[in-house]
Design an enzyme around this catalytic site. Structure first.
Site, PDB file in Angstrom:
ATOM      1  N   GLU A   1      -4.193  10.644   3.793  1.00  0.00           N
ATOM      2  CA  GLU A   1      -5.351  10.696   4.584  1.00  0.00           C
ATOM      3  C   GLU A   1      -5.499  12.148   5.244  1.00  0.00           C
ATOM      4  O   GLU A   1      -4.852  12.422   6.083  1.00  0.00           O
ATOM      5  CB  GLU A   1      -5.387   9.742   5.539  1.00  0.00           C
ATOM      6  CG  GLU A   1      -6.586   9.933   6.530  1.00  0.00           C
ATOM      7  CD  GLU A   1      -6.529   9.027   7.750  1.00  0.00           C
ATOM      8  OE1 GLU A   1      -7.629   8.588   8.288  1.00  0.00           O
ATOM      9  OE2 GLU A   1      -5.366   8.507   7.931  1.00  0.00           O
TER      10      GLU A   1
ATOM     11  N   GLU B   1     -11.572   1.673  12.431  1.00  0.00           N
ATOM     12  CA  GLU B   1     -10.440   2.265  13.230  1.00  0.00           C
ATOM     13  C   GLU B   1     -11.063   2.977  14.513  1.00  0.00           C
ATOM     14  O   GLU B   1     -11.086   4.529  14.439  1.00  0.00           O
ATOM     15  CB  GLU B   1      -9.579   3.318  12.323  1.00  0.00           C
ATOM     16  CG  GLU B   1      -8.477   3.557  12.848  1.00  0.00           C
ATOM     17  CD  GLU B   1      -7.798   4.553  12.000  1.00  0.00           C
ATOM     18  OE1 GLU B   1      -6.315   4.568  12.193  1.00  0.00           O
ATOM     19  OE2 GLU B   1      -8.412   5.340  11.512  1.00  0.00           O
TER      20      GLU B   1
END
Length: 274
Positions: A143, A246
């Site tokens: 990521e 998130e």
């Protein structure tokens, strides 16, 4: 319809971690993710997943000493043994939790170490980890993370991540594309999704409002446009990933997460009566 997963490291902060599974299911989520499960036995988490009909979508491999500021070990020369121990532990949890995706954090680049040394260490570690994960039926996520939230992080941009995947050469290594980080670092989210989602190299998406990382219903993300685009691209390409929520609730008090989910109601299963 996009499949939303509740990030239990951030959502429902009024509850103890193991009680957040019930709260997420009550609000209509069908999948969950979080940063790290290792403070709890895998069997205890699996019990909560089964009891509430939830799918474990994603979690992170051990990041090193989080409290000391470490944010992953993959790019750190000299930490290979600890990296491998962490991957082995993550795969044990993934097996018990029936989780197909594990995020392997790259780490913060140490001062005084040449970029090419970090790069070589990262590629070598991910190739090894990909072999272990493939045998367990797990996909590894990498990521890009923005430099405002995580200064010095080794992996920062989408092009860098996709180039690394090509170099690593393992089909079970994919990009975890967080639109919050992407907006801060690069912007142009619609075109980035059109460019990258159909390639098969993106295994997971995440969302949060920009700039405060609260609910995505305010600020710079046109969330319903973006989720409609994800649906369109998924229909065209066969993409079957999840979208992780998130973000930190704007209201962190009791019931704040639930009250902040008005933007998401159209995407969640109906909450049970009563």
């Amino acid at each position: 319809m996009p499949r939303l997963a509740a990030n239990l490291s951030m959502l429902y902060p009024e509850h103890a971690f193991l009680d957040r599974f019930a709260a997420a299911a009550q609000d209509g989520f069908e999948g969950v993710e979080y940063l790290f499960p290792y403070a709890h036995p895998a069997a205890a988490i699996a019990e909560r997943l089964q009891a509430h009909g939830l799918e474990q979508v994603l979690f992170n491999a051990p990041p090193g000493d989080w409290d000391a500021g470490e944010r992953g070990l993959a790019c750190l020369p000299g930490r290979e043994a600890q990296f491998r121990e962490g991957v082995a532990l993550a795969l044990e949890y993934a097996r018990t939790l029936r989780c197909e995706r594990v995020h392997v954090m790259a780490g913060v680049a140490p001062e005084g170490v040449a970029a090419e040394v970090l790069h070589a260490c990262y590629v070598q570690n991910l190739r090894w980890a990909a072999q272990q994960a493939a045998a367990a039926g797990v996909r590894l996520m990498i990521e890009p993370i923005n430099t405002r939230d995580m200064p010095g992080y080794f992996l920062q941009r989408q092009a860098q991540a996709h180039a690394l995947i090509a170099e690593i050469g393992a089909p079970n290594v994919q990009v975890q594309c967080d639109l919050y980080h992407l907006q801060i670092m690069e912007g142009d989210l619609s075109m980035a999704l059109r460019r990258d989602l159909p390639t098969g190299r993106v295994g997971h998406l995440q969302i949060a409002g920009v700039p405060e990382r609260h609910e995505p219903d305010r600020g710079e993300l046109a969330i319903h446009h973006l989720l409609a685009l994800v649906d369109e691209l998924a229909a065209e390409s066969g993409w079957q990933g999840w979208v992780g929520c998130e973000y930190r609730p704007r209201d962190p008090g009791p019931g704040g997460t639930r009250r902040g989910l008005d933007w998401a109601r159209r995407y969640l299963r109906a909450a049970p009566a009563g």
